[in-house]
Design a protein around this motif. Sequence first.
Motif, mmCIF file in Angstrom:
data_model
loop_
_atom_site.group_PDB
_atom_site.id
_atom_site.type_symbol
_atom_site.label_atom_id
_atom_site.label_comp_id
_atom_site.label_asym_id
_atom_site.label_seq_id
_atom_site.Cartn_x
_atom_site.Cartn_y
_atom_site.Cartn_z
ATOM 1 N N ASN A 1 -23.491 -97.004 27.295
ATOM 2 C CA ASN A 1 -23.136 -97.303 28.800
ATOM 3 C C ASN A 1 -23.776 -96.568 28.932
ATOM 4 N N ASP A 2 -23.714 -95.056 28.917
ATOM 5 C CA ASP A 2 -24.532 -93.980 29.321
ATOM 6 C C ASP A 2 -25.936 -94.105 30.053
ATOM 7 N N PRO A 3 -26.609 -94.542 31.027
ATOM 8 C CA PRO A 3 -27.799 -94.678 31.441
ATOM 9 C C PRO A 3 -28.574 -93.495 31.023
ATOM 10 N N ARG A 4 -28.231 -92.325 31.991
ATOM 11 C CA ARG A 4 -28.114 -90.439 31.500
ATOM 12 C C ARG A 4 -28.608 -90.624 30.320
ATOM 13 N N GLN A 5 -28.038 -91.134 29.186
ATOM 14 C CA GLN A 5 -28.321 -90.705 28.075
ATOM 15 C C GLN A 5 -28.770 -91.065 27.019
ATOM 16 N N MET A 6 -29.679 -92.179 27.524
ATOM 17 C CA MET A 6 -30.495 -92.959 27.388
ATOM 18 C C MET A 6 -32.194 -92.366 27.388
ATOM 19 N N GLN A 7 -32.652 -92.368 26.621
ATOM 20 C CA GLN A 7 -34.495 -91.743 27.637
ATOM 21 C C GLN A 7 -34.928 -92.861 26.808
ATOM 22 N N VAL A 8 -35.988 -93.245 27.600
ATOM 23 C CA VAL A 8 -37.403 -93.947 26.931
ATOM 24 C C VAL A 8 -38.264 -93.065 26.156
ATOM 25 N N VAL A 9 -38.736 -93.576 25.166
ATOM 26 C CA VAL A 9 -39.457 -92.541 24.445
ATOM 27 C C VAL A 9 -41.230 -93.101 23.263
ATOM 28 N N GLY A 10 -40.957 -94.351 24.405
ATOM 29 C CA GLY A 10 -42.253 -95.258 24.030
ATOM 30 C C GLY A 10 -42.223 -96.934 24.720
ATOM 31 N N GLN A 11 -42.714 -97.772 23.647
ATOM 32 C CA GLN A 11 -42.810 -99.977 24.128
ATOM 33 C C GLN A 11 -43.486 -100.025 22.616
ATOM 34 N N ARG A 12 -42.610 -101.264 22.675
ATOM 35 C CA ARG A 12 -43.081 -101.895 21.314
ATOM 36 C C ARG A 12 -42.908 -103.275 21.989
ATOM 37 N N GLY A 13 -44.973 -103.556 21.992
ATOM 38 C CA GLY A 13 -43.882 -104.427 22.623
ATOM 39 C C GLY A 13 -43.843 -104.740 23.600
ATOM 40 N N ASN A 14 -42.938 -105.880 24.180
ATOM 41 C CA ASN A 14 -42.154 -106.099 25.714
ATOM 42 C C ASN A 14 -41.401 -105.390 25.583
ATOM 43 N N LEU B 1 -34.944 -92.498 14.256
ATOM 44 C CA LEU B 1 -36.240 -92.883 14.931
ATOM 45 C C LEU B 1 -35.534 -94.109 16.083
ATOM 46 N N PRO B 2 -36.843 -94.389 17.176
ATOM 47 C CA PRO B 2 -36.145 -94.758 18.625
ATOM 48 C C PRO B 2 -35.629 -96.250 18.210
ATOM 49 N N ALA B 3 -35.198 -96.685 19.120
ATOM 50 C CA ALA B 3 -34.285 -97.922 19.244
ATOM 51 C C ALA B 3 -34.905 -98.945 20.310
ATOM 52 N N THR B 4 -34.852 -100.118 19.975
ATOM 53 C CA THR B 4 -35.430 -101.036 21.424
ATOM 54 C C THR B 4 -33.777 -101.468 21.985
ATOM 55 N N ALA B 5 -33.900 -102.377 22.963
ATOM 56 C CA ALA B 5 -32.813 -102.722 24.131
ATOM 57 C C ALA B 5 -32.116 -103.211 23.193
ATOM 58 N N SER B 6 -32.532 -104.135 23.073
ATOM 59 C CA SER B 6 -31.478 -104.975 21.601
ATOM 60 C C SER B 6 -31.389 -104.849 20.680
ATOM 61 N N ASP B 7 -31.828 -104.100 20.106
ATOM 62 C CA ASP B 7 -30.978 -103.059 18.770
ATOM 63 C C ASP B 7 -29.814 -102.147 19.404
ATOM 64 N N LEU B 8 -29.728 -101.799 20.433
ATOM 65 C CA LEU B 8 -28.888 -100.932 20.747
ATOM 66 C C LEU B 8 -27.767 -101.817 21.093
ATOM 67 N N LEU B 9 -28.190 -103.559 22.470
ATOM 68 C CA LEU B 9 -27.508 -104.250 22.493
ATOM 69 C C LEU B 9 -26.198 -104.725 21.603
ATOM 70 N N LEU C 1 -38.497 -101.379 25.341
ATOM 71 C CA LEU C 1 -38.632 -100.302 25.713
ATOM 72 C C LEU C 1 -38.092 -99.870 24.630
ATOM 73 N N LEU C 2 -38.614 -98.529 23.887
ATOM 74 C CA LEU C 2 -38.093 -97.808 22.725
ATOM 75 C C LEU C 2 -36.586 -96.404 23.640
ATOM 76 N N LEU C 3 -36.370 -96.663 23.177
ATOM 77 C CA LEU C 3 -34.588 -96.001 23.287
ATOM 78 C C LEU C 3 -34.800 -94.664 22.226
ATOM 79 N N ASP C 4 -33.979 -93.808 22.766
ATOM 80 C CA ASP C 4 -33.832 -92.009 22.016
ATOM 81 C C ASP C 4 -32.457 -92.178 21.579
ATOM 82 N N THR C 5 -32.644 -92.067 19.928
ATOM 83 C CA THR C 5 -30.927 -91.972 19.800
ATOM 84 C C THR C 5 -30.427 -90.716 19.202
ATOM 85 N N ALA C 6 -31.354 -89.569 19.480
ATOM 86 C CA ALA C 6 -30.919 -88.204 19.637
ATOM 87 C C ALA C 6 -29.978 -87.583 20.635
#
Length: 198
Positions: free
Chosen positions: A12-25, A51-59, A27-32
């Motif tokens: 819930n803190d957008p500052r924590q989530m960094q975009v590290v790439g894209q798969r299809g449509n 591994l990076p996660a998609t927004a739907s995975d994180l939801l 975004l891939l977000l960093d889980t580090a």
Amino acid sequence: MQKALALIRTLNDPRQMQVVGQRGNELLLDTACLSDFSQNDFEFFGLDHGLPATASDLLDSLGRATEVVTSALTKSACALLVDRYLPGVPSAWSVLAAPKNSAEPNVCLHSILGDQRPFEVATNIYAKRLGDRLEDFVVAYVVRQFVLLLYFRFSADTPYARQVGRVMTEDGGGLLKWKGHSLMELCASPSPWREVSV
């Protein structure tokens, strides 16, 4: 429960989530940023370690984490009500839950629910009986920015059910419901919580 709260705060803190790439449509977000998580923690919440996660995975993971925290705090609230307010263990439970992430870092519900009771470090709990003769209660847990509002309905003819449900969702948040006879049902998989509308 602490890992679930950490995941909720992070997602819930957008500052924590960094975009590290894209798969299809997506975004891939960093889980580090979940550096305290073990491989088992990642698997429990449906994420791949490192591994990076998609927004739907994180939801999906956020939903799982919210249910874990909601179940744990609901069991705690049940114990509090039995210990301090109810004449014994009820034969059935009916609970509405509204998990929320507040914009305020240290939420204070004193003006609404009265005095807080000590629970554990960085956690405040409030409990209030609704009406003089009813056995219905509102319990709130505040853990940093996470707030869980719980409405325990024991009276069949309570005038409060719809009103409390509306107040719990007035900010547009979701409402979960659990009805059962045993607190062990809160540990069940799939989750015993059902989304409801007022």
